[in-house]
Design a protein around this motif. Structure first.
Motif, PDB file in Angstrom:
ATOM      1  N   SER A 100      48.048   2.955  16.868  1.00 21.55           N
ATOM      2  CA  SER A 100      48.394   4.180  17.608  1.00 21.55           C
ATOM      3  C   SER A 100      49.133   3.850  18.889  1.00 21.55           C
ATOM      4  O   SER A 100      48.823   2.862  19.565  1.00 21.55           O
ATOM      5  CB  SER A 100      47.108   4.953  17.947  1.00 21.55           C
ATOM      6  N   ARG A 101      50.060   4.707  19.222  1.00 18.86           N
ATOM      7  CA  ARG A 101      50.743   4.604  20.504  1.00 18.86           C
ATOM      8  C   ARG A 101      50.169   5.653  21.456  1.00 18.86           C
ATOM      9  O   ARG A 101      49.901   5.377  22.604  1.00 18.86           O
ATOM     10  CB  ARG A 101      52.251   4.815  20.316  1.00 18.86           C
ATOM     11  N   SER A 102      49.924   6.853  20.934  1.00 18.74           N
ATOM     12  CA  SER A 102      49.411   7.951  21.776  1.00 18.74           C
ATOM     13  C   SER A 102      47.949   7.726  22.167  1.00 18.74           C
ATOM     14  O   SER A 102      47.485   8.261  23.164  1.00 18.74           O
ATOM     15  CB  SER A 102      49.519   9.279  21.018  1.00 18.74           C
ATOM     16  N   LEU A 103      47.239   6.981  21.346  1.00 19.21           N
ATOM     17  CA  LEU A 103      45.793   6.750  21.516  1.00 19.21           C
ATOM     18  C   LEU A 103      44.998   8.052  21.443  1.00 19.21           C
ATOM     19  O   LEU A 103      43.888   8.141  21.975  1.00 19.21           O
ATOM     20  CB  LEU A 103      45.511   5.978  22.819  1.00 19.21           C
ATOM     21  N   THR A 118      47.643  -1.275  19.626  1.00 22.54           N
ATOM     22  CA  THR A 118      48.585  -0.411  20.333  1.00 22.54           C
ATOM     23  C   THR A 118      49.594  -1.261  21.097  1.00 22.54           C
ATOM     24  O   THR A 118      49.269  -2.387  21.496  1.00 22.54           O
ATOM     25  CB  THR A 118      47.787   0.517  21.293  1.00 22.54           C
ATOM     26  N   PRO A 119      50.809  -0.738  21.338  1.00 23.53           N
ATOM     27  CA  PRO A 119      51.750  -1.515  22.157  1.00 23.53           C
ATOM     28  C   PRO A 119      51.429  -1.351  23.648  1.00 23.53           C
ATOM     29  O   PRO A 119      50.735  -0.414  24.042  1.00 23.53           O
ATOM     30  CB  PRO A 119      53.106  -0.892  21.812  1.00 23.53           C
ATOM     31  N   ALA A 120      51.970  -2.270  24.462  1.00 22.54           N
ATOM     32  CA  ALA A 120      51.690  -2.267  25.904  1.00 22.54           C
ATOM     33  C   ALA A 120      52.178  -0.998  26.589  1.00 22.54           C
ATOM     34  O   ALA A 120      51.692  -0.638  27.666  1.00 22.54           O
ATOM     35  CB  ALA A 120      52.325  -3.494  26.545  1.00 22.54           C
ATOM     36  N   PRO A 167      52.677   7.134   5.646  1.00 25.77           N
ATOM     37  CA  PRO A 167      54.091   6.888   5.386  1.00 25.77           C
ATOM     38  C   PRO A 167      54.865   6.284   6.555  1.00 25.77           C
ATOM     39  O   PRO A 167      55.735   5.434   6.356  1.00 25.77           O
ATOM     40  CB  PRO A 167      54.622   8.288   5.070  1.00 25.77           C
ATOM     41  N   ASP A 168      54.524   6.705   7.765  1.00 22.54           N
ATOM     42  CA  ASP A 168      55.235   6.220   8.947  1.00 22.54           C
ATOM     43  C   ASP A 168      54.934   4.720   9.138  1.00 22.54           C
ATOM     44  O   ASP A 168      55.847   3.885   9.259  1.00 22.54           O
ATOM     45  CB  ASP A 168      54.760   7.053  10.151  1.00 22.54           C
ATOM     46  N   LEU A 169      53.663   4.391   9.116  1.00 26.33           N
ATOM     47  CA  LEU A 169      53.261   2.990   9.253  1.00 26.33           C
ATOM     48  C   LEU A 169      53.809   2.158   8.090  1.00 26.33           C
ATOM     49  O   LEU A 169      54.365   1.072   8.282  1.00 26.33           O
ATOM     50  CB  LEU A 169      51.722   2.918   9.290  1.00 26.33           C
TER      51      LEU A 169
HETATM   52  N1  NAP Z   1      48.609   9.973  -0.528  1.00 18.27           N
HETATM   53  C1  NAP Z   1      48.289   8.938   0.166  1.00 18.27           C
HETATM   54  O1  NAP Z   1      47.949   7.885  -0.389  1.00 18.27           O
HETATM   55  C2  NAP Z   1      48.320   8.994   1.677  1.00 18.27           C
HETATM   56  C3  NAP Z   1      47.936   7.871   2.403  1.00 18.27           C
HETATM   57  C4  NAP Z   1      47.972   7.957   3.790  1.00 18.27           C
HETATM   58  C5  NAP Z   1      48.396   9.114   4.414  1.00 18.27           C
HETATM   59  N2  NAP Z   1      48.752  10.176   3.659  1.00 18.27           N
HETATM   60  C6  NAP Z   1      49.195  11.420   4.299  1.00 18.27           C
HETATM   61  O2  NAP Z   1      50.249  11.133   5.200  1.00 18.27           O
HETATM   62  C7  NAP Z   1      50.201  12.049   6.275  1.00 18.27           C
HETATM   63  C8  NAP Z   1      50.274  11.306   7.596  1.00 18.27           C
HETATM   64  O3  NAP Z   1      51.550  10.737   7.675  1.00 18.27           O
HETATM   65  P1  NAP Z   1      52.054   9.897   8.932  1.00 18.27           P
HETATM   66  O4  NAP Z   1      53.357   9.292   8.559  1.00 18.27           O
HETATM   67  O5  NAP Z   1      51.953  10.720  10.169  1.00 18.27           O
HETATM   68  O6  NAP Z   1      50.917   8.809   8.969  1.00 18.27           O
HETATM   69  P2  NAP Z   1      50.670   7.435   9.679  1.00 18.27           P
HETATM   70  O7  NAP Z   1      51.704   6.427   9.371  1.00 18.27           O
HETATM   71  O8  NAP Z   1      49.271   7.150   9.303  1.00 18.27           O
HETATM   72  O9  NAP Z   1      50.646   7.771  11.218  1.00 18.27           O
HETATM   73  C9  NAP Z   1      51.742   7.753  12.056  1.00 18.27           C
HETATM   74  C10 NAP Z   1      51.189   7.434  13.444  1.00 18.27           C
HETATM   75  O10 NAP Z   1      50.623   6.119  13.419  1.00 18.27           O
HETATM   76  C11 NAP Z   1      50.907   5.468  14.627  1.00 18.27           C
HETATM   77  N3  NAP Z   1      51.884   4.427  14.354  1.00 18.27           N
HETATM   78  C12 NAP Z   1      52.487   4.140  13.190  1.00 18.27           C
HETATM   79  N4  NAP Z   1      53.309   3.090  13.332  1.00 18.27           N
HETATM   80  C13 NAP Z   1      53.198   2.711  14.637  1.00 18.27           C
HETATM   81  C14 NAP Z   1      53.768   1.690  15.422  1.00 18.27           C
HETATM   82  N5  NAP Z   1      54.642   0.800  14.891  1.00 18.27           N
HETATM   83  N6  NAP Z   1      53.450   1.606  16.730  1.00 18.27           N
HETATM   84  C15 NAP Z   1      52.542   2.461  17.272  1.00 18.27           C
HETATM   85  N7  NAP Z   1      51.948   3.446  16.578  1.00 18.27           N
HETATM   86  C16 NAP Z   1      52.275   3.551  15.285  1.00 18.27           C
HETATM   87  C17 NAP Z   1      51.476   6.525  15.543  1.00 18.27           C
HETATM   88  O11 NAP Z   1      50.332   7.127  16.087  1.00 18.27           O
HETATM   89  P3  NAP Z   1      50.282   7.965  17.440  1.00 18.27           P
HETATM   90  O12 NAP Z   1      50.907   9.283  17.096  1.00 18.27           O
HETATM   91  O13 NAP Z   1      48.820   8.065  17.733  1.00 18.27           O
HETATM   92  O14 NAP Z   1      51.040   7.200  18.463  1.00 18.27           O
HETATM   93  C18 NAP Z   1      52.203   7.421  14.550  1.00 18.27           C
HETATM   94  O15 NAP Z   1      52.440   8.714  15.049  1.00 18.27           O
HETATM   95  C19 NAP Z   1      48.916  12.832   6.141  1.00 18.27           C
HETATM   96  O16 NAP Z   1      49.233  14.081   5.585  1.00 18.27           O
HETATM   97  C20 NAP Z   1      48.112  12.028   5.159  1.00 18.27           C
HETATM   98  O17 NAP Z   1      47.269  12.843   4.402  1.00 18.27           O
HETATM   99  C21 NAP Z   1      48.735  10.143   2.295  1.00 18.27           C
END
Ligand code: NAP
Length: 232
Positions: A100-103, A118-120, A167-169
């Protein structure tokens, strides 16, 4: 339908002295990782729930993005969500590590045993606040330094890494070519709509994968794909 022992054998991590990064997703036939309610929910039904538990049981550390933690209402990993028989000689449950970045994390997940990475550039005050309850690891300046994270896991013997998304991670991990293996459950549904797919990233890449196995469990397809680094 494989029994617990057969599933555990099929999904055994390779013997390795360095971290092996496995990601696990469930998606509809049309690639959605969110159901109409925006969650993974029971997209994959019982077969996926069963696999989810096995994969957790086999791992040393579960890594998950804060977006998924918030959306899915994550809790600390409890012993009853794990097969004890698959953890002989290891800790009772894997470590849960949230990125998490926002924590901004739901209260129920902030409990001893949690590791927050988390990043610095994240809030120093919030890090101090969280540090009273959980372990906070700062890796990287504005972006997570994944090499440092994986080195830290290796130093603790946490080589069996399971990333549960989202998906983001996953997009970042694919972009950096850190994914060694993807377990993808394909659920027999079309979802349509604006649902995300299992990776979201700024730039497209091409990573060759080879099929490990595909198992049909009552119409739900359990697939395992391994990164083919011969073509890297
Ligand atoms: N079907 C499946 O197998 C599956 C699996 C997982 C998730 N999902 C779905 O996916 C959706 C969530 O998607 P998402 O893309 O938002 O999920 P995500 O990748 O779990 O979360 C994104 C958040 O993770 C943190 N993050 C990710 N990469 C980072 C990095 N390099 N540095 C710092 N923080 C980082 C950040 O958090 P902060 O905002 O706190 O900074 C970012 O906003 C949900 O609807 C969930 O149900 C589905």
């Amino acid at each position: 339908m494989p029994d617990l022992k057969e599933l555990a054998d099929l999904y055994a991590y390779p013997e390795s002295h360095k971290p092996w990064l496995r990601t696990n997703f469930v998606a509809s036939v049309d690639g959605a990782v969110q159901n109409p309610e925006g969650l993974s929910g029971n997209l994959g039904g019982e077969p996926d729930a069963r696999l989810f538990k096995v994969l957790r049981s086999l791992s040393d550390v579960v890594v998950v993005g804060a977006g998924t933690v918030r959306a899915e209402g994550y809790h600390p990993i409890s012993a009853d969500s794990i097969h004890e028989s698959l953890r002989e000689g290891r800790s009772r449950v894997p470590v849960l590590a949230v990125i998490s970045r926002s924590l901004v994390l739901p209260e129920q997940v902030v409990a001893p045993g949690l590791v927050v990475i988390t990043p610095a550039s994240s809030s120093v005050e919030r890090r101090q606040e969280l540090s009273r309850t959980v372990e906070v690891v700062v890796a990287g300046e504005t972006e997570i330094d994944w090499a440092a994270v994986l080195d830290a896991f290796a130093a603790r013997g946490l080589n069996r890494v399971l990333c549960e998304g989202g998906p983001d991670l996953n997009g970042t991990l694919v972009d950096l070519d850190l994914v060694d293996e993807t377990c993808l459950t394909i659920s027999p549904h079309l979802v349509g709509g604006p649902a995300k797919r299992m990776t979201v990233g700024a730039q497209a890449v091409e990573r060759q994968m080879r099929l490990g196995h595909a198992i049909d469990e009552d119409g739900v397809l359990l697939t395992r794909w391994v990164r083919d680094r011969r073509s890297a």
